[in-house]
Write a protein that holds these residues in place. Structure first.
Motif, mmCIF file in Angstrom:
data_model
loop_
_atom_site.group_PDB
_atom_site.id
_atom_site.type_symbol
_atom_site.label_atom_id
_atom_site.label_comp_id
_atom_site.label_asym_id
_atom_site.label_seq_id
_atom_site.Cartn_x
_atom_site.Cartn_y
_atom_site.Cartn_z
ATOM 1 N N LEU A 128 0.603 -1.408 0.270
ATOM 2 C CA LEU A 128 -0.176 -0.087 -0.143
ATOM 3 C C LEU A 128 0.241 1.259 -0.380
ATOM 4 O O LEU A 128 1.667 1.109 0.898
ATOM 5 N N ALA A 129 0.067 2.125 -0.927
ATOM 6 C CA ALA A 129 1.210 3.585 -0.757
ATOM 7 C C ALA A 129 0.003 4.730 -1.108
ATOM 8 O O ALA A 129 -0.797 4.061 -1.938
ATOM 9 N N ILE A 130 0.692 5.471 -0.093
ATOM 10 C CA ILE A 130 -0.363 6.632 0.200
ATOM 11 C C ILE A 130 0.239 8.511 -0.165
ATOM 12 O O ILE A 130 1.166 7.969 0.645
ATOM 13 N N GLY A 131 -0.209 9.352 -1.795
ATOM 14 C CA GLY A 131 1.032 10.106 -1.236
ATOM 15 C C GLY A 131 0.133 11.123 -1.058
ATOM 16 O O GLY A 131 -0.796 11.195 -0.349
ATOM 17 N N ARG A 132 0.809 12.416 -1.320
ATOM 18 C CA ARG A 132 0.855 13.704 -0.487
ATOM 19 C C ARG A 132 -0.812 14.071 -0.431
ATOM 20 O O ARG A 132 -1.471 15.174 -0.292
ATOM 21 N N ASP A 133 -1.042 14.378 -2.572
ATOM 22 C CA ASP A 133 -1.809 14.231 -2.836
ATOM 23 C C ASP A 133 -3.546 13.439 -2.831
ATOM 24 O O ASP A 133 -4.456 13.455 -3.654
ATOM 25 N N GLY A 134 -2.791 12.645 -1.914
ATOM 26 C CA GLY A 134 -4.365 11.701 -2.383
ATOM 27 C C GLY A 134 -3.694 10.561 -3.273
ATOM 28 O O GLY A 134 -4.838 9.327 -3.578
ATOM 29 N N THR A 135 -3.226 10.533 -3.776
ATOM 30 C CA THR A 135 -2.777 9.363 -4.854
ATOM 31 C C THR A 135 -3.050 8.241 -3.713
ATOM 32 O O THR A 135 -2.119 8.381 -3.208
ATOM 33 N N LEU A 136 -3.394 6.474 -4.662
ATOM 34 C CA LEU A 136 -3.269 6.013 -3.859
ATOM 35 C C LEU A 136 -3.218 4.880 -4.594
ATOM 36 O O LEU A 136 -3.310 4.603 -5.483
ATOM 37 N N LEU A 137 -2.265 3.700 -3.945
ATOM 38 C CA LEU A 137 -1.289 3.295 -4.168
ATOM 39 C C LEU A 137 -2.245 1.212 -3.123
ATOM 40 O O LEU A 137 -1.871 1.297 -2.672
ATOM 41 N N VAL A 138 -2.770 0.064 -4.231
ATOM 42 C CA VAL A 138 -3.018 -0.680 -2.788
ATOM 43 C C VAL A 138 -3.044 -1.980 -4.585
ATOM 44 O O VAL A 138 -2.801 -1.912 -5.567
ATOM 45 N N GLY A 139 -2.030 -2.615 -3.426
ATOM 46 C CA GLY A 139 -1.657 -4.286 -3.889
ATOM 47 C C GLY A 139 -2.551 -5.252 -3.167
ATOM 48 O O GLY A 139 -2.859 -5.065 -2.646
ATOM 49 N N ARG A 140 -2.986 -6.101 -4.268
ATOM 50 C CA ARG A 140 -3.349 -6.857 -4.289
ATOM 51 C C ARG A 140 -3.931 -8.388 -4.221
ATOM 52 O O ARG A 140 -2.403 -8.393 -5.287
ATOM 53 N N SER A 141 -3.973 -9.618 -3.801
ATOM 54 C CA SER A 141 -3.190 -11.044 -4.338
ATOM 55 C C SER A 141 -4.536 -11.957 -3.947
ATOM 56 O O SER A 141 -5.121 -11.719 -3.311
ATOM 57 N N THR A 142 -5.167 -12.343 -5.116
ATOM 58 C CA THR A 142 -6.487 -13.671 -5.221
ATOM 59 C C THR A 142 -6.017 -14.960 -5.582
ATOM 60 O O THR A 142 -4.880 -14.745 -6.584
ATOM 61 N N ASP A 143 -6.704 -16.034 -5.328
ATOM 62 C CA ASP A 143 -6.371 -17.061 -5.963
ATOM 63 C C ASP A 143 -6.963 -17.127 -7.670
ATOM 64 O O ASP A 143 -6.072 -18.002 -8.460
ATOM 65 N N GLU A 144 -7.568 -16.167 -7.695
ATOM 66 C CA GLU A 144 -8.454 -16.295 -9.557
ATOM 67 C C GLU A 144 -7.124 -15.389 -10.461
ATOM 68 O O GLU A 144 -7.554 -15.394 -10.973
ATOM 69 N N ASP A 145 -6.782 -14.089 -9.384
ATOM 70 C CA ASP A 145 -6.761 -12.530 -10.260
ATOM 71 C C ASP A 145 -4.671 -13.026 -10.434
ATOM 72 O O ASP A 145 -4.892 -12.544 -11.305
ATOM 73 N N GLY A 146 -4.387 -13.678 -9.267
ATOM 74 C CA GLY A 146 -2.901 -13.291 -8.940
ATOM 75 C C GLY A 146 -2.610 -12.489 -8.295
ATOM 76 O O GLY A 146 -3.391 -11.793 -8.127
ATOM 77 N N SER A 147 -1.471 -11.680 -8.874
ATOM 78 C CA SER A 147 -0.717 -10.255 -8.226
ATOM 79 C C SER A 147 -2.066 -9.122 -9.109
ATOM 80 O O SER A 147 -1.276 -8.989 -10.427
#
Length: 614
Positions: A128-147
């Motif tokens: 997870l990364a949260i930017g100073r301007d509100g930009t968000l990065l969210v990493g996910r992992s599931t059995d169906e989709d991979g990463s």
């Protein structure tokens, strides 16, 4: 700890005369993690504490001194962070420890929780990364989709998928100005050695790639340590293994240049930026201990940051140039200190009783010198001896405070902890050595130290206990099956017991790791899985075995443990099983005490030891 615990002070003060045995009081003693601080509001901090008896998140306003409990869940919460402006506390909400869930957020000053990223379904977290301007990065992992990695731009609404791959990957970092995204990935198929990709946040186009797995006979790993904390700065701090150990370098992704720091320190080296970007806080780990240094980027000067002998488990540089760090040793409980002097955050109530220091032992093993840490009880040996095996496997035991080993010492046992091949802190070759003969290599090193312990007079060969959790639990079950004459008792917590069934049921990221370790899936290399599976050797087990398992564990799922237990039952083997309602271990203090108490009682019962304090 201030306002958050004022209502509990009288209760905690009453525990100063707690008649409970020392080993239980070590677990119950209030503890705190190193406080994280908001980058643009450094007086706002977030930390983890067990003050209520369950590990939860707490907010701390350093300016006012006010502290409050943020989360309150039956199975605890430890995964959280602050937004850069300190306005929001983010925390990960799973179900009863299953590690599958969504990010929630709550105002720093208190208020209702709300979904932090509407539009994203539940998953395993992958950064997870949260930017100073509100930009968000969210990493996910599931059995169906991979990463997958998802980008949310301020005011743009729904998350946008910017990365997807079947192999393990996740968010590395977001640059200070929010223009660059670093992703760690293992698209090459080796889950133990990541490569890096930097993307533009504007359109997800590729800016630069760094991949040390190419062009050589050995695959080398890279790790994102963080973008420079300076507006418009494209320098990325990177961990690499090019000289056989972890060490940092600075990669300017825009200019395409790499600055090799070449620090003259043995062992593994990690780093983070000082807040003004002028220097690096170096964490140096060597032979089960750690220390801190400051590296001046302009001059290359390396200056020692004084800390006591022992282990620094986490550290951070503050805007005023001071360094706060969480320190402990095997004998002394953890404390959050500052280079300004004194204790940063001191929870109220009774302190944890101390334990005994560790001794360093080096033993010649089949793959080189093996380092072990030994704690001795009072009196003369040989002692009943517990080999407490660490998890990971890419981890290591250190000269740090641990309530579990201390409990065994209190009861008259010697404790031996072995940093077997696969452990970190002894170079890349040592860490990578366990491939393909997984489990068997680690046990060779443990057996070499076991032989030393008996020959030296430390250990009573008829009263040897093999014990561990997670990967340590796996090695315990594998050890009592492949070395049945060596061990009198086995104690396995949340173990891998049936490797094939574990592979089928575990989270996708661990499947990728298993394919790396064993060279393929169970269908591709069935003989390797059979050779490394405790289930293969269950009929050879002679030692009484105690197994504890979380019924919601996504890492060592319950079905594969049940398969192993069914085989023990079928042959009438002496065993006990304790199942509890949590995941891969428990964040509830009394639950931890219960499990250690069960292990102590089981060992005493089968080794003929004295009574166990309850």
């Amino acid at each position: 700890m201030g306002a958050m615990t004022e209502s509990k002070n009288s209760e905690l003060e009453g525990e100063l005369t707690d008649p409970a045995p020392a080993w239980q009081r070590r677990f119950r003693a209030p503890r705190v993690s190193l406080p994280e601080w908001a980058e643009e509001a450094p007086d706002r901090s977030l930390f983890v504490s067990n003050a209520t008896g369950t590990y939860e998140l707490y907010a701390w306003d350093r300016a006012s001194g006010e502290q409050r409990q943020v989360t309150d869940r039956p199975n605890g919460t430890t995964d959280g962070t602050l937004s850069p402006d300190g306005a929001w506390i983010w925390w990960f909400a799973d179900t009863d420890g299953d590690e599958f869930g969504v990010w929630m957020r709550q105002p720093f000053g208190g208020g209702a929780d709300e979904p932090a990223v509407p539009g994203l379904d539940a998953s395993y977290p992958a950064g997870l990364a949260i930017g100073r301007d509100g930009t968000l990065l969210v990493g996910r992992s599931t059995d169906e989709d991979g990463s997958t990695v998802h980008l949310v731009r301020p005011g743009a609404g729904a998350p946008v998928e910017i990365y997807r791959h079947r192999e393990s990957a996740g968010v590395g970092d977001l640059s200070y100005d929010g223009s660059l995204i670093a992703v760690e990935h293992t698209e090459h198929g080796d889950a133990m050695h990541s490569a890096l990709r930097v993307l533009r946040s504007s359109d997800a186009s590729v800016v630069a790639e760094l991949d040390d797995t190419k062009g050589g006979t050995e695959e080398l790993g890279l790790a994102v340590l963080g973008f420079a904390p300076v507006d418009g700065d494209s320098r990325l701090l990177v961990g690499h293994q090019r000289r056989g150990r972890w060490e940092p370098m600075i990669w300017d992704v825009a200019a395409g240049t790499e600055t090799d720091l070449r620090l003259d320190l043995p062992g593994d080296v990690s780093a983070e930026w000082y807040p003004d970007g002028s220097g690096l806080l170096i964490v140096h780990s060597f032979e089960a201990r750690s220390e801190l240094w400051r590296y001046e980027i302009a001059t290359g000067a390396l200056v020692r940051v004084e800390t006591p002998a022992g282990s620094v488990s986490s550290a951070t540089a503050r805007p005023d140039g001071s360094v706060e760090y969480l320190w402990s040793s095997a004998a002394e409980p953890p404390v959050v200190r500052s280079t300004d002097g004194g204790v940063v955050l001191d929870p109220p109530g009774p302190k944890a009783p101390p334990s005994v220091p560790v001794e360093d032992v080096w033993v010649e093993g089949p793959g080189g010198r093996v380092h072990a840490l030994v704690q001795r009880p009072a009196g003369e040996g040989p002692f009943p001896t517990v080999f407490e095996v660490h998890g990971g496997p890419t981890w290591h035991d250190s000269d740090a405070f641990a309530s579990g080993p201390a409990a065994w010492v209190d009861h008259g046992y010697a404790v031996v902890r072995v940093n077997y091949r696969g452990s970190t802190g002894y170079g890349r070759e040592w860490t990578d050595a366990l491939k393909h003969r997984v489990g068997l290599i680690e046990l060779e090193d443990i057996d070499a130290v076991r032989a030393w312990a008996v020959a030296s007079g430390l250990a009573d060969p008829s009263r040897l206990v093999l014990s561990g959790g997670s990967w340590g639990g796996y090695l315990t079950l594998l050890g009592i099956g492949t070395q049945p004459e060596a061990w009198a008792v086995g104690l396995a917590a949340v173990p891998v017991a049936d490797y094939v069934a574990a592979y089928e049921d575990e989270m996708e990221a661990l499947k990728a790791l298993d394919r790396t370790l064993l060279g393929g899936s169970p269908e591709e290399v069935p003989d390797r899985y059979a050779a490394s599976s405790p289930l293969t050797y269950v009929d050879a087990v002679r030692a009484p075995v105690h197994i504890s398992a979380g019924v919601n564990d996504p890492r060592c799922p319950i079905r594969q443990i049940d398969n192993y237990v069914d085989r023990l039952k079928a042959r009438g083997a002496v065993h006990e099983v304790y199942r509890y309602d949590a995941g891969h271990g428990s964040l509830v203090v009394e639950e931890r005490i219960k499990q250690v108490g069960l292990d102590l009682a089981f060992a005493a019962k089968h080794l003929g030891g004295g009574p166990v304090e309850s």
